[in-house]
Structure formats: C-alpha cells, structure tokens
Design a protein around this motif. Structure first.
Motif, PDB file in Angstrom:
ATOM      1  N   GLU A  12      77.036  33.361  21.287  1.00 25.31           N
ATOM      2  CA  GLU A  12      76.889  33.052  22.704  1.00 25.31           C
ATOM      3  C   GLU A  12      75.423  32.725  22.971  1.00 25.31           C
ATOM      4  O   GLU A  12      74.526  33.467  22.567  1.00 25.31           O
ATOM      5  N   LEU A  13      75.187  31.623  23.671  1.00 26.32           N
ATOM      6  CA  LEU A  13      73.822  31.160  23.909  1.00 26.32           C
ATOM      7  C   LEU A  13      73.160  31.971  25.016  1.00 26.32           C
ATOM      8  O   LEU A  13      73.775  32.304  26.028  1.00 26.32           O
TER       9      LEU A  13
ATOM     10  N   LEU B 176      77.398  27.146  15.480  1.00 29.90           N
ATOM     11  CA  LEU B 176      77.304  28.599  15.575  1.00 29.90           C
ATOM     12  C   LEU B 176      78.283  29.172  16.597  1.00 29.90           C
ATOM     13  O   LEU B 176      78.714  30.319  16.479  1.00 29.90           O
ATOM     14  N   ARG B 177      78.657  28.389  17.600  1.00 30.47           N
ATOM     15  CA  ARG B 177      79.682  28.853  18.541  1.00 30.47           C
ATOM     16  C   ARG B 177      80.998  29.094  17.806  1.00 30.47           C
ATOM     17  O   ARG B 177      81.779  29.990  18.177  1.00 30.47           O
TER      18      ARG B 177
ATOM     19  N   LYS C  70      74.316  37.186  20.241  1.00 35.23           N
ATOM     20  CA  LYS C  70      73.525  36.372  21.168  1.00 35.23           C
ATOM     21  C   LYS C  70      72.584  35.460  20.371  1.00 35.23           C
ATOM     22  O   LYS C  70      71.881  35.915  19.457  1.00 35.23           O
ATOM     23  N   LEU C  71      72.573  34.179  20.744  1.00 25.06           N
ATOM     24  CA  LEU C  71      71.758  33.173  20.069  1.00 25.06           C
ATOM     25  C   LEU C  71      70.720  32.604  21.021  1.00 25.06           C
ATOM     26  O   LEU C  71      71.050  32.171  22.135  1.00 25.06           O
ATOM     27  N   TYR C  72      69.468  32.588  20.580  1.00 25.37           N
ATOM     28  CA  TYR C  72      68.387  31.926  21.323  1.00 25.37           C
ATOM     29  C   TYR C  72      67.864  30.792  20.454  1.00 25.37           C
ATOM     30  O   TYR C  72      67.591  30.976  19.263  1.00 25.37           O
ATOM     31  N   ILE C  73      67.714  29.598  21.045  1.00 21.11           N
ATOM     32  CA  ILE C  73      67.161  28.475  20.300  1.00 21.11           C
ATOM     33  C   ILE C  73      66.096  27.794  21.138  1.00 21.11           C
ATOM     34  O   ILE C  73      66.302  27.505  22.317  1.00 21.11           O
TER      35      ILE C  73
ATOM     36  N   PRO D  29      74.773  28.092   9.598  1.00 21.83           N
ATOM     37  CA  PRO D  29      75.694  29.218   9.791  1.00 21.83           C
ATOM     38  C   PRO D  29      75.873  30.057   8.527  1.00 21.83           C
ATOM     39  O   PRO D  29      75.872  31.297   8.582  1.00 21.83           O
ATOM     40  N   GLY D  30      76.004  29.394   7.395  1.00 23.23           N
ATOM     41  CA  GLY D  30      76.170  30.115   6.133  1.00 23.23           C
ATOM     42  C   GLY D  30      74.930  30.900   5.749  1.00 23.23           C
ATOM     43  O   GLY D  30      75.026  32.040   5.256  1.00 23.23           O
ATOM     44  N   LEU D  31      73.752  30.311   5.966  1.00 23.17           N
ATOM     45  CA  LEU D  31      72.513  31.007   5.631  1.00 23.17           C
ATOM     46  C   LEU D  31      72.333  32.256   6.489  1.00 23.17           C
ATOM     47  O   LEU D  31      71.874  33.298   5.999  1.00 23.17           O
ATOM     48  N   ILE D  32      72.685  32.158   7.762  1.00 29.01           N
ATOM     49  CA  ILE D  32      72.577  33.328   8.641  1.00 29.01           C
ATOM     50  C   ILE D  32      73.541  34.421   8.176  1.00 29.01           C
ATOM     51  O   ILE D  32      73.178  35.611   8.111  1.00 29.01           O
TER      52      ILE D  32
END
Length: 499
Positions: free
Chosen positions: A44-45, A38-39, A16-19, A123-126
C-alpha cells in the motif's frame, strides 16, 4: 548481474511502501511501473517515509544536485533500522546504475541497488532480502557500455512496461508511454548513454496495445517518452515505423484526445513528423527540442552533432510547417571554456527563437562522462550563477511578452485539476473556494500549444476540455475564465460546469 553481502535482519513488515522520485518523466514512469508490480504483492502506497517499512528512491544522475538530494534522504534514514530492523531501503535508477557499490559505501544501511534495466526484479529482491536469515545487500545492474557486445549490453537493459498504476500518474487522465529506451548520441557532458544503455525502440504493436489499455482506463492524453524520442525507428512485419507512424496510429484510438512526445533531437526533426503534428487534430502543437548552446564551438565540445545554423534551419521548418507551434529548449551555462562571447550567443539564440520556456542548468561535471575525463570544468561557480540568472531573465521576459499576446483570445484547455496555488493554500488550511461560488476553486490545465492556463471552476471539470478566455498572464501562466454560452430551450449544447 547481481551480488550480495549479509547482516542480521528481521522479516516481518507492515506492507507500507514509500517511493521518492527525482529526475525526468522516464523516472516518473519507472516509479509507476514499480508501484504497480509491488501492489500485486500487497503493498500500500504512503507519502510518509516514517510510516513505511519499504522505502525506494528512484534516482537521477544528470545533475549533481539530484544525487545530493538522494544521499541526503538516505542520510536521514541512517539510524532508522535501530528501532525498525524490518525496513528495506532501495536505490533505483540512473544513480544506481552509475554508482553501484559506491552507494553501499556511502550509505551502508541501503539494502538493494537496482539499475534502470532491472526494475522488474525489485519485488523479488525485496522478498529475498526479507526472507533471508541474514540481511543481504543485493545489487542488480546492467552491463557497462564497454562490457560486452552491443547485443549483450542491449539485452541487459530491459524495457519494463508490464503494469500501470494510475495513482502514480501526473493526473488520472494523463499517462506516459515509453516508446524507446537508451541513447547513442554520447554528448560529452551526459551520463544517460551509460545509465540508460543503448538506444532501443519498442515494437509499435506493443505501444499501440498499451495506449488502448490506457484509453480504456480513462486516460485522455498520452505523452510518448524517449531520450531522443524522434529518433524512434522499429521494423515490424517488414515495415519500418517512425514516430510519425505512431502518432497516426494513436490518433485513431478512441478516447485519446491529446498526443505529445518528449524529448526531441534537432537533427532527427523530420518533415514527416512535423506534418503529422500539423495535420492530426490530437497532436499537441508543442515540441521540446534542446539547443543546449548558441555557440558552435561549445556545441562541438559538447558533441551535440549539429551547428547553430542546423538548428536555425530546423526552426524555420517548424514555423513554416506548423504556424503557432510552441517550442521549448534546454541550455547549459558554464560548460568547459565558455567565454562571455559564447554566453551572449546563447542569449541571442533565445531572443531569436523566442522559446515558450527554457530549462536552464549550470554545468555540473558528471564522473564517467567524456567531458569529465577530457575537458576542464574551468568556469567559476559565481560566473555560472550569473550567466544562469542572465539567461533566466532573458527567457522570462520573452515568455511574459509572448503570453501577453494571448490576452483577449480563447484557448482550448484539457483540465488537469486543482492548481498548485490552490493546493498549497489548502495544505495550509486556507479556504480555496472562489468568492461568491463555494463550489468553484482555481483549476489549471494546458492549452493545445502547451501553455499553462489557470481559471476558476468546479473540480468536476478535471479530465474534460474547456474553452477559456484569457484576460491576464504571467511569464508562466495564462489566466482566464470559462466561456459560457447562452443556449435556447431544447438545444443540445451543454453549459460548462462552473459551480
């Protein structure tokens, strides 16, 4: 440019992604692009920060208030990892580029700090943060404006426009398109040249290809973005392309019905651009051109690069070339050494130019700017507040008077969807249907001169054009009803959907 430090971590997460995004349209577009990337990694947002294991904050540094808002949001997550050590928290954008290590000091639970030029690395850093046996605080930022050659600094600020995510757009029918990044104006109060880097224009062929893809996705309106968007210049295949050339090219893209652009710089408001806005049917008859102040002494201290008379000449050309064109502005009150007389000149400028609306800000000293280094922030806060309110009163009265001129007229509106008023009522559990028509709710859209229009209709109208007859107004909104026409049997004309 990146660096790391380590603490213990756990790798699993719930996807789950929150922005959270604050600031300008450029930030909104950046968030759309980050979410799209990121999708592809399966995220998922969600709009609930407590439900997400990945939380990103896309930041703004133009005003101090915007930074305080982000640090408050980060503060609420201070102990979140006690029960959910798998969470990854990232700070992106302008504040990340400006503050860098300071963010880790103020909020040690932040995992990644990513500047405006390194968004493609997120994405890579995460993944690296989660996959590491020990939690790694990672930083990826661009070079400072004095940390290399122009070419080196420019290359460290990358334009990041590979993917789009419709869910992050203002509506499914509207999209932002970045045509340039950075700024070279160096106004004394502004951090943007530092946080966004040198001015760079994207190739016109790349922009046009992106617009065509958006049109295929159902986008009806594109808004071209740049810190000084009308400064756009790019030589491709031996030909110099300007913003007017882009508008002509996009005007020919099937499916695109409206073209707008923000934000414009007064000295770069060329006649060819005004003529393109006048002549092309898809170009919205609206310009956002910040004056910032009505006093030459203040404009000089701000290093705006023009005088009040320069702006007056530009406004004359706008009104002569595009009769009825709406113009909005930005103003700063309480800048260094601003006198009451100088303030009155700003009020007089609003009365003279009768802006559709103005975005008015109390001066907020930003570390690292030339004003912070060289000019005193010597206007008391209570004086700033009073001048801010006085300016709002003048602008609101003009907006009300000018909106009233539309009463009894018909305007063409691109319907954006359910109005904010109806959305708030629905959120409170209230009935939003129109009395006598259960299928209709209050909708909103914008006219061809960018005025907000509210009216009742079926939500299926979203993304279409509707003719609205205006019968009332406020300072911010025209209020009307859909024009219905009687048609004879066999006519090809269609009635608007109102129920």
């Amino acid at each position: 440019m990146s660096s790391t430090s380590t603490t213990e971590t756990a790798a699993s997460h719930n996807g789950k992604l929150y922005i959270e995004t604050v600031g300008c349209q450029m930030n909104m577009l950046d968030s759309e692009l980050v979410v799209a990337a990121l999708r592809k990694d399966g995220y998922e947002l969600t709009d609930d920060p407590k439900a997400a294991d990945t939380l990103l904050f896309n930041t703004c540094s133009v005003r101090e208030h915007a930074e305080h808002k982000i640090y408050s949001s980060l503060g609420r997550l201070k102990y979140a990892k006690r029960t959910a050590p798998q969470k990854v928290i990232g700070v992106l954008g302008c504040m990340a580029q400006k503050d860098q290590e300071l963010i880790f000091k103020k909020a040690p639970h932040v995992d990644i700090v990513v500047g405006t030029g390194q968004l493609a690395e997120i994405p890579g850093l995460i993944r690296e943060t989660r996959d590491s046996p020990k939690r790694q605080q990672q930083k990826a930022v661009s070079l400072g404006r004095r940390d290399g050659s122009v070419a080196e600094i420019s290359s460290s600020f990358q334009s990041y426009d590979p993917l789009r995510d419709p869910e992050m757009r203002p509506t499914p029918f509207q999209a932002f398109v970045r045509i340039m990044i950075g700024c070279d104006k160096f106004c004394t109060y502004c951090v943007v040249p530092t946080t966004r880097g040198p001015e760079q224009s994207r190739p016109p062929s790349q922009i046009l290809s992106e617009v065509k893809v958006l049109a295929e996705q159902g986008v009806k309106e594109v808004c071209m973005l740049g810190q000084t968007v009308n400064s756009y210049k790019h030589t491709e295949d031996g030909r110099l392309h300007r913003l007017s050339d882009l508008i002509y090219a996009i005007n020919n893209v099937p499916g695109i019905e409206r073209i707008r652009f923000v934000t414009s710089y007064p000295k770069d408001m060329t006649d060819d651009l005004l003529q393109a806005v006048r002549d092309l049917p898809k170009a919205v008859k609206y310009l956002h051109v910040p004056l910032q102040h009505g006093c030459d002494e203040q404009l000089k201290l701000m290093k705006r690069g023009y005088t009040v008379e320069d702006y007056r000449e530009m406004m004359h050309r706008i009104n002569e070339t595009i009769p009825g064109c709406s113009v909005s502005s930005d103003f700063i009150v309480g800048f260094s050494d601003e006198t009451e007389e100088a303030h009155q000149r700003s009020l007089d400028a609003i009365r003279e130019y009768r802006f559709k609306n103005s975005f008015i800000f109390k001066y907020s000293e930003r570390p690292g700017t030339r004003a912070a280094d060289n000019l005193p922030d010597n206007i008391p806060e209570e004086v700033k507040k009073r001048r801010n309110n006085e300016m709002l009163d003048v602008q609101n009265a003009i907006s009300e008077e000018d909106n009233a001129e539309f009463i009894g007229r018909r305007v063409n509106v691109l319907v954006e969807g359910v109005s904010k008023t109806a959305e708030k009522k629905a959120a409170r559990g209230e009935d939003v249907s129109v009395p006598g028509d259960p299928l209709a709710v209050q909708l909103m859209g914008r006219s061809e001169c960018d005025r907000i229009v509210a009216f009742d209709g079926n939500p299926r109208l979203a993304g279409t054009n509707a003719e609205i007859e205006v019968h009332d107004c406020t300072g911010t909104t025209l209020i009307g009803s859909i024009v219905t026409r009687e048609v004879q049997h066999g006519s090809s004309s269609l009635l608007p959907v109102i129920g």
